[in-house]
Design a protein around this motif. Structure first.
Motif, PDB file in Angstrom:
ATOM      1  N   ASP A  57      -5.229   4.016   9.699  1.00 21.85           N
ATOM      2  CA  ASP A  57      -4.663   3.104   8.698  1.00 21.85           C
ATOM      3  C   ASP A  57      -3.225   2.848   9.150  1.00 21.85           C
ATOM      4  O   ASP A  57      -2.676   3.597   9.962  1.00 21.85           O
ATOM      5  CB  ASP A  57      -4.684   3.762   7.314  1.00 21.85           C
ATOM      6  N   LEU A  58      -2.627   1.782   8.621  1.00 20.23           N
ATOM      7  CA  LEU A  58      -1.243   1.493   8.996  1.00 20.23           C
ATOM      8  C   LEU A  58      -0.252   1.944   7.918  1.00 20.23           C
ATOM      9  O   LEU A  58       0.949   1.974   8.145  1.00 20.23           O
ATOM     10  CB  LEU A  58      -1.111  -0.012   9.267  1.00 20.23           C
TER      11      LEU A  58
ATOM     12  N   ASP B  10      -3.058  -0.049  13.854  1.00 17.36           N
ATOM     13  CA  ASP B  10      -3.208  -1.383  13.260  1.00 17.36           C
ATOM     14  C   ASP B  10      -4.613  -1.928  13.538  1.00 17.36           C
ATOM     15  O   ASP B  10      -5.100  -1.834  14.675  1.00 17.36           O
ATOM     16  CB  ASP B  10      -2.146  -2.296  13.921  1.00 17.36           C
ATOM     17  N   LEU B  11      -5.230  -2.522  12.521  1.00 19.18           N
ATOM     18  CA  LEU B  11      -6.543  -3.164  12.691  1.00 19.18           C
ATOM     19  C   LEU B  11      -6.512  -4.183  13.826  1.00 19.18           C
ATOM     20  O   LEU B  11      -7.520  -4.431  14.480  1.00 19.18           O
ATOM     21  CB  LEU B  11      -6.919  -3.929  11.410  1.00 19.18           C
TER      22      LEU B  11
ATOM     23  N   TYR C 165      -3.333   4.763  -6.134  1.00 14.64           N
ATOM     24  CA  TYR C 165      -4.515   4.017  -5.673  1.00 14.64           C
ATOM     25  C   TYR C 165      -5.821   4.629  -6.192  1.00 14.64           C
ATOM     26  O   TYR C 165      -6.829   3.945  -6.348  1.00 14.64           O
ATOM     27  CB  TYR C 165      -4.503   3.917  -4.140  1.00 14.64           C
TER      28      TYR C 165
ATOM     29  N   GLY D  14      -8.825   1.263   8.512  1.00 10.64           N
ATOM     30  CA  GLY D  14      -8.320   0.986   7.156  1.00 10.64           C
ATOM     31  C   GLY D  14      -8.818   2.032   6.175  1.00 10.64           C
ATOM     32  O   GLY D  14      -9.262   1.716   5.071  1.00 10.64           O
TER      33      GLY D  14
ATOM     34  N   CYS E  32     -14.558  -0.400   5.324  1.00  9.52           N
ATOM     35  CA  CYS E  32     -14.711  -0.681   3.898  1.00  9.52           C
ATOM     36  C   CYS E  32     -13.409  -1.254   3.333  1.00  9.52           C
ATOM     37  O   CYS E  32     -12.349  -0.627   3.425  1.00  9.52           O
ATOM     38  CB  CYS E  32     -15.082   0.605   3.175  1.00  9.52           C
ATOM     39  N   ALA E  33     -13.515  -2.435   2.745  1.00 16.64           N
ATOM     40  CA  ALA E  33     -12.400  -3.003   1.949  1.00 16.64           C
ATOM     41  C   ALA E  33     -11.092  -3.090   2.717  1.00 16.64           C
ATOM     42  O   ALA E  33     -10.034  -2.783   2.169  1.00 16.64           O
ATOM     43  CB  ALA E  33     -12.219  -2.179   0.676  1.00 16.64           C
TER      44      ALA E  33
ATOM     45  N   GLY F  35      -7.457   4.164   4.267  1.00 13.01           N
ATOM     46  CA  GLY F  35      -6.776   4.450   3.006  1.00 13.01           C
ATOM     47  C   GLY F  35      -6.580   5.944   2.830  1.00 13.01           C
ATOM     48  O   GLY F  35      -6.240   6.668   3.775  1.00 13.01           O
TER      49      GLY F  35
ATOM     50  N   TYR G 132       0.834  -1.214   0.000  1.00 14.56           N
ATOM     51  CA  TYR G 132       0.000   0.000   0.000  1.00 14.56           C
ATOM     52  C   TYR G 132       0.866   1.262   0.000  1.00 14.56           C
ATOM     53  O   TYR G 132       0.533   2.250  -0.651  1.00 14.56           O
ATOM     54  CB  TYR G 132      -0.995  -0.002   1.168  1.00 14.56           C
TER      55      TYR G 132
END
Ligand SMILES: C[S@@+](CC[C@H](N)C(=O)[O-])C[C@H]1O[C@@H](n2cnc3c(N)ncnc32)[C@H](O)[C@@H]1O
Length: 214
Positions: free
Chosen positions: A71-72, A93-94, A18, A50, A109-110, A52, A11
Protein backbone atom coordinates in the motif's frame (compact mmCIF):
# COMPACT_ATOMS: atom_id res chain seq x y z
CA UNK A 1 -0.92 17.72 -5.28
CA UNK A 2 -1.69 15.02 -7.84
CA UNK A 3 -4.59 12.57 -7.48
CA UNK A 4 -2.45 9.85 -5.86
CA UNK A 5 -0.81 12.17 -3.30
CA UNK A 6 -4.19 13.64 -2.41
CA UNK A 7 -5.90 10.25 -2.09
CA UNK A 8 -3.05 8.83 -0.01
CA UNK A 9 -3.01 11.91 2.26
CA UNK A 10 -6.71 11.23 2.93
CA UNK A 11 -6.05 7.54 3.69
CA UNK A 12 -3.26 8.57 6.08
CA UNK A 13 -5.63 10.86 7.93
CA UNK A 14 -8.60 8.43 8.07
CA UNK A 15 -6.55 5.25 8.68
CA UNK A 16 -7.37 5.03 12.39
CA UNK A 17 -11.12 5.25 11.67
CA UNK A 18 -11.18 3.16 8.50
CA UNK A 19 -12.39 0.13 10.49
CA UNK A 20 -15.92 1.63 10.58
CA UNK A 21 -16.54 0.21 7.10
CA UNK A 22 -15.88 -3.33 8.35
CA UNK A 23 -19.47 -4.09 9.27
CA UNK A 24 -20.23 -7.80 9.86
CA UNK A 25 -22.31 -7.76 6.67
CA UNK A 26 -19.46 -6.26 4.60
CA UNK A 27 -16.87 -8.69 6.02
CA UNK A 28 -19.15 -11.70 5.41
CA UNK A 29 -19.58 -10.60 1.80
CA UNK A 30 -15.83 -10.21 1.21
CA UNK A 31 -14.94 -13.44 2.97
CA UNK A 32 -17.36 -15.12 0.56
CA UNK A 33 -15.51 -13.43 -2.32
CA UNK A 34 -12.19 -14.73 -0.94
CA UNK A 35 -13.58 -18.28 -0.70
CA UNK A 36 -14.48 -18.09 -4.40
CA UNK A 37 -10.94 -16.80 -5.14
CA UNK A 38 -9.47 -19.70 -3.12
CA UNK A 39 -11.60 -22.17 -5.05
CA UNK A 40 -10.12 -20.99 -8.39
CA UNK A 41 -6.52 -20.83 -7.18
CA UNK A 42 -4.09 -23.59 -8.10
CA UNK A 43 -0.99 -22.15 -6.37
CA UNK A 44 -0.28 -20.53 -3.00
CA UNK A 45 1.51 -17.26 -3.71
CA UNK A 46 -0.76 -14.18 -3.59
CA UNK A 47 -0.05 -10.48 -4.10
CA UNK A 48 -2.40 -8.06 -2.30
CA UNK A 49 -2.06 -4.55 -3.79
CA UNK A 50 -3.71 -1.63 -1.96
CA UNK A 51 -3.96 -3.86 1.13
CA UNK A 52 -5.05 -1.05 3.47
CA UNK A 53 -5.05 -2.20 7.09
CA UNK A 54 -4.50 -5.81 5.97
CA UNK A 55 -7.81 -7.47 6.83
CA UNK A 56 -7.98 -9.39 3.57
CA UNK A 57 -4.27 -10.27 3.72
CA UNK A 58 -4.80 -11.84 7.15
CA UNK A 59 -7.90 -13.70 6.04
CA UNK A 60 -6.24 -15.01 2.86
CA UNK A 61 -3.32 -16.26 4.94
CA UNK A 62 -5.78 -18.09 7.20
CA UNK A 63 -6.98 -19.86 4.03
CA UNK A 64 -3.45 -21.20 3.50
CA UNK A 65 -1.94 -18.66 1.09
CA UNK A 66 1.49 -17.02 1.26
CA UNK A 67 0.90 -13.29 1.09
CA UNK A 68 2.87 -10.23 -0.01
CA UNK A 69 0.89 -7.03 0.57
CA UNK A 70 1.56 -3.43 -0.34
CA UNK A 71 0.00 0.00 0.00
CA UNK A 72 1.20 3.58 -0.37
CA UNK A 73 -0.43 4.94 2.79
CA UNK A 74 1.92 4.82 5.77
CA UNK A 75 -1.08 5.26 8.09
CA UNK A 76 -2.78 2.14 6.71
CA UNK A 77 0.49 0.16 6.63
CA UNK A 78 1.25 1.03 10.25
CA UNK A 79 -2.07 -0.54 11.35
CA UNK A 80 -1.53 -3.58 9.10
CA UNK A 81 1.90 -4.21 10.60
CA UNK A 82 0.68 -3.71 14.19
CA UNK A 83 -2.10 -6.26 13.68
CA UNK A 84 0.13 -8.72 11.83
CA UNK A 85 3.79 -8.36 12.78
CA UNK A 86 4.64 -11.58 10.90
CA UNK A 87 3.08 -10.37 7.63
CA UNK A 88 4.91 -8.83 4.67
CA UNK A 89 3.59 -5.27 4.15
CA UNK A 90 5.54 -3.05 1.74
CA UNK A 91 5.26 0.63 0.92
CA UNK A 92 4.71 0.59 -2.82
CA UNK A 93 2.67 2.33 -5.52
CA UNK A 94 0.02 0.57 -7.64
CA UNK A 95 1.55 2.40 -10.61
CA UNK A 96 4.74 0.36 -10.12
CA UNK A 97 3.10 -3.06 -9.81
CA UNK A 98 5.33 -4.21 -12.68
CA UNK A 99 8.09 -4.78 -10.12
CA UNK A 100 6.30 -7.91 -8.83
CA UNK A 101 6.38 -11.26 -10.66
CA UNK A 102 5.61 -14.98 -10.40
CA UNK A 103 2.40 -14.80 -8.37
CA UNK A 104 -0.36 -17.43 -8.50
CA UNK A 105 -2.98 -14.85 -7.58
CA UNK A 106 -3.56 -11.10 -7.29
CA UNK A 107 -6.27 -9.96 -4.85
CA UNK A 108 -6.95 -6.29 -5.69
CA UNK A 109 -9.88 -5.34 -3.49
CA UNK A 110 -11.27 -1.79 -3.54
CA UNK A 111 -8.08 -0.09 -4.71
CA UNK A 112 -7.74 -0.03 -8.52
CA UNK A 113 -10.51 2.58 -8.80
CA UNK A 114 -8.12 5.10 -7.27
CA UNK A 115 -6.10 5.07 -10.51
CA UNK A 116 -6.97 7.14 -13.57
CA UNK A 117 -8.34 5.06 -16.45
CA UNK A 118 -4.97 5.31 -18.26
CA UNK A 119 -3.11 4.18 -15.16
CA UNK A 120 -5.60 1.34 -14.67
CA UNK A 121 -4.97 0.12 -18.24
CA UNK A 122 -1.23 0.07 -17.59
CA UNK A 123 -1.71 -1.58 -14.17
CA UNK A 124 -3.74 -4.37 -15.82
CA UNK A 125 -0.72 -5.13 -18.04
CA UNK A 126 1.49 -5.21 -14.96
CA UNK A 127 -0.94 -7.55 -13.18
CA UNK A 128 -0.93 -9.83 -16.24
CA UNK A 129 2.89 -9.90 -16.19
CA UNK A 130 3.00 -10.47 -12.43
CA UNK A 131 0.92 -13.66 -12.77
CA UNK A 132 2.10 -17.15 -13.59
CA UNK A 133 0.16 -18.92 -16.38
CA UNK A 134 -3.18 -20.03 -14.88
CA UNK A 135 -2.91 -17.26 -12.23
CA UNK A 136 -6.08 -15.75 -10.77
CA UNK A 137 -6.86 -12.04 -10.62
CA UNK A 138 -9.68 -10.68 -8.46
CA UNK A 139 -10.75 -7.05 -8.48
CA UNK A 140 -13.82 -5.02 -7.68
CA UNK A 141 -14.59 -1.68 -9.28
CA UNK A 142 -17.26 0.99 -8.94
CA UNK A 143 -19.91 1.14 -11.63
CA UNK A 144 -20.66 4.49 -13.27
CA UNK A 145 -19.08 6.98 -15.62
CA UNK A 146 -15.98 9.14 -15.65
CA UNK A 147 -13.45 10.10 -13.01
CA UNK A 148 -13.96 12.40 -10.04
CA UNK A 149 -12.89 13.35 -6.54
CA UNK A 150 -15.34 12.50 -3.77
CA UNK A 151 -14.94 14.43 -0.52
CA UNK A 152 -17.41 12.63 1.69
CA UNK A 153 -18.59 9.00 1.53
CA UNK A 154 -21.92 8.90 -0.27
CA UNK A 155 -25.19 7.68 1.26
CA UNK A 156 -25.18 3.89 1.40
CA UNK A 157 -21.37 3.63 1.89
CA UNK A 158 -20.51 0.71 4.23
CA UNK A 159 -20.42 1.95 7.82
CA UNK A 160 -23.35 4.34 7.21
CA UNK A 161 -23.48 7.69 8.98
CA UNK A 162 -20.39 6.94 11.07
CA UNK A 163 -18.38 6.46 7.87
CA UNK A 164 -19.83 9.65 6.40
CA UNK A 165 -18.80 11.52 9.52
CA UNK A 166 -15.33 10.03 10.06
CA UNK A 167 -14.03 9.22 6.59
CA UNK A 168 -14.15 12.58 4.86
CA UNK A 169 -11.29 13.95 2.76
CA UNK A 170 -10.69 14.08 -0.97
CA UNK A 171 -10.25 10.73 -2.70
CA UNK A 172 -9.94 10.23 -6.46
CA UNK A 173 -12.15 7.59 -8.12
CA UNK A 174 -12.65 6.20 -11.62
CA UNK A 175 -16.04 4.67 -12.45
CA UNK A 176 -16.57 2.05 -15.16
CA UNK A 177 -19.39 0.75 -17.31
CA UNK A 178 -19.59 -3.02 -17.52
CA UNK A 179 -18.93 -3.09 -21.27
CA UNK A 180 -15.86 -0.89 -20.78
CA UNK A 181 -14.43 -3.35 -18.25
CA UNK A 182 -15.10 -6.37 -20.40
CA UNK A 183 -12.99 -4.74 -23.14
CA UNK A 184 -10.22 -3.84 -20.69
CA UNK A 185 -10.09 -7.42 -19.35
CA UNK A 186 -9.60 -8.88 -22.84
CA UNK A 187 -7.00 -11.65 -22.78
CA UNK A 188 -8.02 -12.80 -19.31
CA UNK A 189 -10.55 -15.59 -19.06
CA UNK A 190 -13.62 -14.33 -17.16
CA UNK A 191 -14.41 -17.00 -14.55
CA UNK A 192 -17.14 -15.13 -12.67
CA UNK A 193 -18.57 -11.68 -12.14
CA UNK A 194 -20.98 -10.59 -9.46
CA UNK A 195 -22.64 -7.35 -8.45
CA UNK A 196 -21.72 -6.23 -4.93
CA UNK A 197 -25.11 -5.11 -3.70
CA UNK A 198 -23.72 -3.62 -0.47
CA UNK A 199 -22.05 -0.68 -2.23
CA UNK A 200 -23.44 2.81 -2.70
CA UNK A 201 -24.30 4.65 -5.92
CA UNK A 202 -24.68 2.34 -8.92
CA UNK A 203 -22.90 -0.34 -6.90
CA UNK A 204 -19.71 -2.25 -7.59
CA UNK A 205 -18.84 -5.31 -9.66
CA UNK A 206 -16.52 -8.09 -8.61
CA UNK A 207 -14.49 -10.04 -11.18
CA UNK A 208 -12.57 -13.29 -10.95
CA UNK A 209 -10.28 -13.62 -13.99
CA UNK A 210 -7.66 -16.14 -15.07
CA UNK A 211 -4.52 -15.62 -17.11
CA UNK A 212 -4.73 -18.46 -19.65
CA UNK A 213 -2.39 -21.43 -19.13
CA UNK A 214 -1.47 -21.56 -22.85
C1 LIG B 1 -10.70 1.59 -0.18
S1 LIG B 1 -9.12 1.22 0.52
C2 LIG B 1 -9.18 -0.55 0.47
C3 LIG B 1 -8.18 -1.21 1.36
C4 LIG B 1 -8.25 -2.75 1.37
N1 LIG B 1 -7.96 -3.30 0.07
C5 LIG B 1 -9.62 -3.17 1.83
O1 LIG B 1 -10.39 -3.68 0.99
O2 LIG B 1 -9.93 -2.99 3.00
C6 LIG B 1 -8.00 1.63 -0.81
C7 LIG B 1 -6.54 1.42 -0.46
O3 LIG B 1 -5.77 1.65 -1.66
C8 LIG B 1 -4.60 2.36 -1.30
N2 LIG B 1 -4.10 3.08 -2.48
C9 LIG B 1 -4.72 4.05 -3.19
N3 LIG B 1 -3.94 4.47 -4.20
C10 LIG B 1 -2.80 3.73 -4.14
C11 LIG B 1 -1.60 3.67 -4.91
N4 LIG B 1 -1.41 4.48 -5.96
N5 LIG B 1 -0.66 2.78 -4.57
C12 LIG B 1 -0.82 1.95 -3.49
N6 LIG B 1 -1.93 1.96 -2.71
C13 LIG B 1 -2.91 2.84 -3.03
C14 LIG B 1 -5.05 3.28 -0.18
O4 LIG B 1 -3.98 3.74 0.60
C15 LIG B 1 -6.01 2.38 0.58
O5 LIG B 1 -5.39 1.67 1.61
Amino acid sequence: MNHVDETIATYDSIAKDYKVISTPENRAWLEGSMRIFAHYMSGRKVLVPGCGEGKDSRHLRSLGFTITSFDLSEGMLRIAKEKDPEGVYLKHDLRQLGEFSQYDGVWACACLYHLTKDEFRSCLKDIWNSLNPGGIFFCNLKIGEGEQYIEQPRKGYPGGEEAQEKLSGNRFYAFYELEELELLFQGFELLKKRKDILKEGKGAMEFWLRKPRV
